[in-house]
Design a protein around this motif. Sequence first.
Motif, short mmCIF file in Angstrom:
data_model
loop_
_atom_site.label_atom_id
_atom_site.label_comp_id
_atom_site.label_asym_id
_atom_site.label_seq_id
_atom_site.Cartn_x
_atom_site.Cartn_y
_atom_site.Cartn_z
N PHE A 139 7.83 -0.05 -4.95
CA PHE A 139 7.80 0.96 -5.57
C PHE A 139 8.42 0.89 -6.94
O PHE A 139 7.78 1.16 -7.93
N SER A 140 9.50 0.27 -6.92
CA SER A 140 10.34 0.30 -8.22
C SER A 140 9.75 -0.83 -8.99
O SER A 140 9.76 -0.53 -10.36
N MET A 141 9.23 -1.81 -8.71
CA MET A 141 8.67 -2.82 -9.34
C MET A 141 7.21 -2.30 -10.04
O MET A 141 7.10 -2.72 -11.16
N ASP A 176 12.04 -2.24 6.45
CA ASP A 176 10.52 -2.06 5.95
C ASP A 176 10.81 -1.03 4.65
O ASP A 176 9.93 -1.13 3.68
N PHE A 177 11.35 0.01 4.95
CA PHE A 177 11.54 1.28 4.04
C PHE A 177 12.02 0.57 2.55
O PHE A 177 11.74 0.98 1.69
N ALA A 178 13.49 -0.20 3.01
CA ALA A 178 13.87 -1.01 1.81
C ALA A 178 12.98 -1.63 1.00
O ALA A 178 13.03 -1.61 -0.25
N PHE A 179 12.30 -2.58 1.64
CA PHE A 179 11.07 -3.50 1.04
C PHE A 179 10.14 -2.44 0.23
O PHE A 179 9.69 -2.75 -0.92
N ALA A 180 9.67 -1.62 0.86
CA ALA A 180 8.84 -0.59 0.06
C ALA A 180 9.57 0.26 -1.02
O ALA A 180 8.57 0.11 -1.98
N ALA A 216 0.93 -1.23 0.04
CA ALA A 216 -0.09 -0.14 0.15
C ALA A 216 0.82 1.17 -0.07
O ALA A 216 0.53 2.27 -0.50
N VAL A 217 1.89 1.15 0.76
CA VAL A 217 2.82 2.36 0.69
C VAL A 217 3.32 2.68 -0.60
O VAL A 217 3.26 3.77 -0.92
N ALA A 218 3.78 1.67 -1.35
CA ALA A 218 4.47 1.73 -2.75
C ALA A 218 3.14 2.43 -3.63
O ALA A 218 3.34 3.24 -4.44
N VAL A 219 1.95 1.72 -3.61
CA VAL A 219 1.05 2.15 -4.49
C VAL A 219 0.29 3.61 -4.32
O VAL A 219 0.15 4.32 -5.23
N VAL A 220 0.35 4.05 -2.88
CA VAL A 220 -0.06 5.22 -2.75
C VAL A 220 0.90 6.44 -3.13
O VAL A 220 0.54 7.36 -3.75
N ALA A 221 2.35 6.09 -2.83
CA ALA A 221 3.05 7.01 -3.37
C ALA A 221 3.27 7.16 -4.88
O ALA A 221 3.14 8.51 -5.51
N HIS A 222 2.90 6.23 -5.57
CA HIS A 222 2.84 6.26 -7.01
C HIS A 222 1.83 7.03 -7.56
O HIS A 222 1.65 7.95 -8.39
#
Length: 388
Positions: A361-363, A353-357, A117-123
Amino acid sequence: MKNLLEILFVSTRLGLTSFGGPVAHLGYFHEEYIRRRKWMDEKTYADLVALCQFLPGPASSQVGIGIGVMRAGVLGGIVSFLGFTLPSVIALILFAVILQGFNIGTVGWIHGLKLVAVAVVAHAILGMAQKLTPDLKRKSLALFALVGTLLWQTAFTQVGVILIAAIFGFILFKNQTDNETTNLQFPISRKFAVFCLTLFFGLLLLLPILREVTSLEWIAMFDSFYRSGSLVFGGGHVVLPLLEREFVPTGWLSEEAFLAGYGAAQAVPGPLFTFAAYLGAVINGWQGGLLATVAIFLPAFLLILGTLPFWDSVRRNPKIRGALMGVNAAVVGILTSAFYHPIWTSTVFAPIDFAFAAILFSMLVYWKLPPWIVVVTGAIGGAVISLF
């Protein structure tokens, strides 16, 4: 029929993969409907999100219904809603039958889904900010919305911020011309829209009376869930205390059962309002789960169908266009605020956590992998991280 099948396929896939709450859902919708399929442009999507932020009820579900209506009429809205909602409804009814009393809120794969969700919302925020806050004035309005919703977190702050942004937008942009024209077709007549709005308010007034007169359990249940769905501003998390007040003190279910269902609701995709399906199933089996689902989502349906035709004429009015520009900028700030709290603050606890997010995000953004692959990777990665 082809459009309906396409809507059902896409919305069901979103219903199976959209974890992370309403803000994340808007990100998933933006990625699938706007970026990939181009069913509508960025501005129209932002206007639809702004309308649903004004209305009480589950904003992400209303946006999904609205997209379905624009694509294939009222049936398209119903199909879009069913596809997005039924997976989590079925899962939560099964939770109610099988997993009552189990604490599943701390398992690792759920944490991994929160990182997705962190990655999706940031995008989503980056994409919307580029389109909706291109100048300093709108960036300032977005900043005002971010600060306001972060510092004053009440059920009505979001609506208040949007209204203030609309006023400032009207003042700042009232003379600005707009070269972008969007020709939207709403296959909903104004008479039908008025009927939906009348039914919404009629049920809100009549159900409590019927409850007192008849003393039937199913009417009492329908009234409680309908009222909860009608009066909630601010998304799914706000409905939880309302539902608790309706059902726990009255003895319909125990505090322990309520909290177990809350954990289950965090573990499934789709709208958090489907928590009602769990409550209904605990109270009265799978029939109660379906009744609760219909009751809590019916207000959202009636409101979005009742306002869409009027919203289109309003957004075309040059006098209102500036206000909408201000509202769209505020939506970016509100999404950014929600990205920090609760998404970031309840998810990113350690450097890993930050590294995995960042990997997720990059994926999604750079490698452009399908969202379901990102979701599966997040779940597996979260389970692995929890072992260390």
